[in-house]
Each structure stands twice: as structure tokens, then as C-alpha cells.
Design an enzyme around this catalytic site. Sequence first.
Site, PDB file in Angstrom:
ATOM      1  N   ASN A  65       0.812  -1.231   0.000  1.00 21.71           N
ATOM      2  CA  ASN A  65       0.000   0.000   0.000  1.00 21.71           C
ATOM      3  C   ASN A  65       0.840   1.273   0.000  1.00 21.71           C
ATOM      4  O   ASN A  65       0.353   2.333  -0.373  1.00 21.71           O
ATOM      5  CB  ASN A  65      -0.985   0.002   1.182  1.00 21.71           C
ATOM      6  CG  ASN A  65      -0.301   0.144   2.516  1.00 21.71           C
ATOM      7  OD1 ASN A  65       0.808  -0.334   2.701  1.00 21.71           O
ATOM      8  ND2 ASN A  65      -0.953   0.803   3.447  1.00 21.71           N
ATOM      9  N   GLU A 117       5.453  -2.387  12.394  1.00 20.22           N
ATOM     10  CA  GLU A 117       4.377  -1.403  12.188  1.00 20.22           C
ATOM     11  C   GLU A 117       3.237  -2.183  11.565  1.00 20.22           C
ATOM     12  O   GLU A 117       3.285  -2.531  10.392  1.00 20.22           O
ATOM     13  CB  GLU A 117       4.834  -0.290  11.235  1.00 20.22           C
ATOM     14  CG  GLU A 117       6.023   0.501  11.716  1.00 20.22           C
ATOM     15  CD  GLU A 117       5.770   1.265  12.995  1.00 20.22           C
ATOM     16  OE1 GLU A 117       4.591   1.435  13.377  1.00 20.22           O
ATOM     17  OE2 GLU A 117       6.742   1.666  13.631  1.00 20.22           O
ATOM     18  N   CYS A 153      -3.063   1.601   7.037  1.00 21.03           N
ATOM     19  CA  CYS A 153      -3.111   1.020   8.386  1.00 21.03           C
ATOM     20  C   CYS A 153      -3.762   1.988   9.364  1.00 21.03           C
ATOM     21  O   CYS A 153      -4.234   1.585  10.412  1.00 21.03           O
ATOM     22  CB  CYS A 153      -1.711   0.642   8.843  1.00 21.03           C
ATOM     23  SG  CYS A 153      -0.555   1.986   8.730  1.00 21.03           S
ATOM     24  N   GLU A 189       9.003   4.557  14.183  1.00 17.29           N
ATOM     25  CA  GLU A 189       9.663   4.916  12.926  1.00 17.29           C
ATOM     26  C   GLU A 189       9.694   6.429  12.797  1.00 17.29           C
ATOM     27  O   GLU A 189       9.023   7.140  13.537  1.00 17.29           O
ATOM     28  CB  GLU A 189       8.878   4.338  11.747  1.00 17.29           C
ATOM     29  CG  GLU A 189       9.142   2.874  11.531  1.00 17.29           C
ATOM     30  CD  GLU A 189       8.764   2.415  10.130  1.00 17.29           C
ATOM     31  OE1 GLU A 189       9.651   2.045   9.362  1.00 17.29           O
ATOM     32  OE2 GLU A 189       7.569   2.430   9.817  1.00 17.29           O
TER      33      GLU A 189
HETATM   34  C1  UN1 Z   1      -0.730   7.523   6.794  1.00 13.77           C
HETATM   35  O1  UN1 Z   1      -1.758   7.451   7.430  1.00 13.77           O
HETATM   36  O2  UN1 Z   1      -0.588   8.379   5.948  1.00 13.77           O
HETATM   37  O3  UN1 Z   1       1.008   1.240   5.798  1.00 13.77           O
HETATM   38  C2  UN1 Z   1       0.449   6.651   7.076  1.00 13.77           C
HETATM   39  C3  UN1 Z   1       0.473   2.251   6.270  1.00 13.77           C
HETATM   40  C4  UN1 Z   1       1.309   3.064   7.225  1.00 13.77           C
HETATM   41  C5  UN1 Z   1       1.461   4.471   6.888  1.00 13.77           C
HETATM   42  C6  UN1 Z   1       0.191   5.247   6.966  1.00 13.77           C
HETATM   43  N1  UN1 Z   1       2.569   2.434   7.399  1.00 13.77           N
HETATM   44  O4  UN1 Z   1      -0.677   2.514   5.962  1.00 13.77           O
END
Ligand code: UN1
Length: 481
Positions: free
Chosen positions: A149, A246, A280, A458
Site C-alpha cells: 500500500n 508497524e 493502516c 519509525e
Molecule cells: C498515513 O496514514 O498516511 O502502511 C500513514 C500504512 C502506514 C502508513 C500510513 N505504514 O498505511
Amino acid sequence: MQSYRSYIDGNWCQGDEIWKNTNPSDTSDIIGECEFSNRRQAEDAVAAARSAFPAWSRSQLEERAKILDRIGREITDRRVELGTLLSREEGKVLSEGIGEVDRAASFVNYMAGEVFRFDGKRYASVRPGIEIETTREPIGVVLGITPWNYPLANGAWKVAAAIGYGNCVILKPSEFAPASAWAFAEIISRAGLPPGVFNLVMGTGEIGDALVNSNDVDGITFTGAVPTGQVILAKAAKRQTRVQLELGGKNPLVILDDADLEIAINCAVFGAFSQTGQRCTASSRLIVTKGIYSKFVDALLKRTEALVVGHALEKGTNMGPVSNEPQLEKDLTYIKLGQEEGAKLLCGGARVKRETAGHFLSPAIFSDAHNDMRICREEIFGPVTTVIPARDYEEAKSLANDTEFGLSSGIVTTSLKYARDFNRNSQAGMVAINLPTSGIDYHVPFGGRKLSGFGSREHAHSADEFFTENKTTYTSPGNCD
Ligand code: UN1
């Protein structure tokens, strides 16, 4: 046709198996061929990183900064081209694709400056005549595993931090969006790094697993789903390898009676459906108090039905396709489940036909949902949100925290009292007040609590907690001159 090969020890390496990278907006459009690495190549990548480490860990700060600066500059110069490629392979609309490219460049640029702030501290000792200093040293060989993503930005923030702090790195991007990661690697390959400092290994989870099992990896930074993160953690624990995870979220956005309705709708629609809900940090639980509930649901429905679903690169599209077929199947399974569980499917949740054959799904809202339904407890990772009624603020707060996840949370209110209380009591790594739960700055820490994360944060200066080791040195002048 473009081939995406692995990059190991400064060489592009032919892979064994070929995976066709298809455009989720138009599955007849083959973007390129990804050549999967074999196990030997994965081992070679780790060995190359290991042998490059002693020299790179002692490299001059200016050399690191200049290389990062070159990488960041080229990403920015090619922002439209790279953003278009990203949207073509991942399915996010062009403004989101270019936005991700800008974010990647910003983080690389940030690290180009951060390398100079990589310093130590002096302390007085409790013992007379002794001096103490603490310094940070690179950890060695870092493995970065990234999801589909954020195929460019996620790799950028792991790789730039790894090499900026003097580590060598192996990047294993998702097989579902290899082109952007490969383009990033190609830029790095011309930036002046010694061979072996940066390596790219292409493949599925199988090759990721081979890398995770390597005895010669000193740190693993992973972004992706909880089950995979937990497997990585268990394997790494046996060797006491440090891990940064994460993971997913089931992020609540609380909307109180006193909320500005327009702000609430903007936050909810952006949080739930930007990037087709494949974030996420997406708002997958809208927890709404009873005084505003029906007004909110009506307005949300109106705005959601007005979203144009279509080809990611077509002007006027608000929401691109689901990124890949397995994800679309998963979304549809949860949509069926939500109906079986008794939530009310207000809109969407069906495959949509467009001129091109793509993975199009209309954005789905479940209202009258209960927090104990599986659609409110499990991460779906698609354009599906739930609306959960709450009696009052206290109940909304407790529902927001009633989850195994803890990545991001939000509240829309005009009350300072509730905003402050929510901020203090939310069990999430990130709290958004009158803002969507998605969308982050690159210069501040990012990460989740509970099942959403593990290890240090991070981004920004906090990246040094994962990418470097602490050393405490005690010095006595002894008999020195
Ligand atoms: C966001 O909300 O812009 O994989 C960051 C993801 C996260 C980053 C989201 N590591 O959606």
C-alpha cells in the site's frame, strides 16, 4: 517490457520465477515483469551487506548526506512520472500517488540532514575523576520488509534511515507492487553507494521468510499485517534479533454531539476511503454519540455515494480500485460477514464495472454496528467502514479503546475538555483531534501500541532507537599525558 530484478552487491541479478505486475485499474495492462530471487540470492544479499558494513559504518557523514540528497532530489525531479507509475501499479489516485512520492523524498531529505545530528552525550560520573559518554553506533545488517500500500514511501523511510545511520540494508518489497520499489532501487544504484550497502531482493513471503531466518541479519523492520509480524517476532526472538513492527489497525474516530458536522464528515470520508481504505491508519470504526447520530449518518451516506470510483489515472476519480484480487476477495468476505452479523449495509460493498477490467469496489458503510462484531474487531484493509452508536462521550471513549489494536485514533468535537480527556486516555500511538486518523508528518515519531506495533517508533529522530545501538563509555585519565 520492464523487468524488475534484484540488486545484490552492486549487480542486477536475474530471478528464477516471473510475476506479472498488473494494473489493478485495468488488468489487461501489464506494467512489468518481476523476477523473483531464489534462496541463494537472498543469502548473497545478506553476505554482501555484511561485508560492506565495516567500511560503511565508518563512512564520512558528508558522504552519506550527499548520497541521500542525490536520491531525494531525483525522486522529487521525477515526482509526476513516479507518482503515475505508483498509481498505475497500486491503484491509488494520481494525487495520492504523487503525494506518496513527495513523502518519500521528504523523508530521504530529512535523513540527509539527520545524519549530522547523530551524536552522543557526556555525563559526569558518580565516581571522582571519571568521565562518561554515551554514543550510538549502527547495528549492522538491516532487513526492511514493506507492504504494497506504500510501495515507495515505506521503503524510503526504512532504507534512508538504515543507510543514514551507517547500516547496510536489504529491502524486500511486496510482490504486489514491485515497480515503485524497483524504481527507488534503481535511483539508489546510481547515487554513489559502495556495493553491498543497499540490496533489493524481490519475491513473495517465502523469500522474506528466508531472509528473516538468516543468522546474519541484525535488525528487521517490517510494515504489514499482524499475523506476519507475529511470525517474524517469534523467529527473531530465538536469535534475539531486534525487531520493529508497524502493523495493522482498527482505528476509531469518535464524533461527539458538539462536533462541527462538516469537519466530522470530511474526517470520516477521508479516513475511511482515501487510498481506497488501504491504510493502516484508516478510520474503520466511526463511533458516534446519539445526538448527532442520524444527522451524521445521512450526511456521510450522501458524501460517500458521491465518490467517483474508477481508474486511478482517470481525471475525476475520487477512489481507485482495490489494489489486488486477494484483497478484493477479503473485502467481499467481510462485507458478507457484516450483513450476517446484523449490521446495516447502508451503501456500497459491491464490485463495480467500469470501461476497463479492474478491481473496483464501491465504498461500503455499515451503520448500527456493534463493537463486538468481527467487522468492528478485525482489520479489513479496504473501503469498508462501520458506524457504531454510543450513548455519550464516556461510552464512546471506552468503545474506542475496546480493541486489540492501537495505531491511530481520532475525535471530532468543539469541546476542549473532551478533546484533552480523549488525548490523555486513548490507547493509540497517534491521536488526531478534529483531523482524520490517517495522514502523518515525516519528522515526528510514528507507530502503534498493543497489537499495532512492536519496538521503537519509525520516522524522525526516533528512528535512531531501532537503527543504532547505545554504547556507554567510562574513561579514567589513568596515567595518560
Ligand atoms: C498515513 O496514514 O498516511 O502502511 C500513514 C500504512 C502506514 C502508513 C500510513 N505504514 O498505511
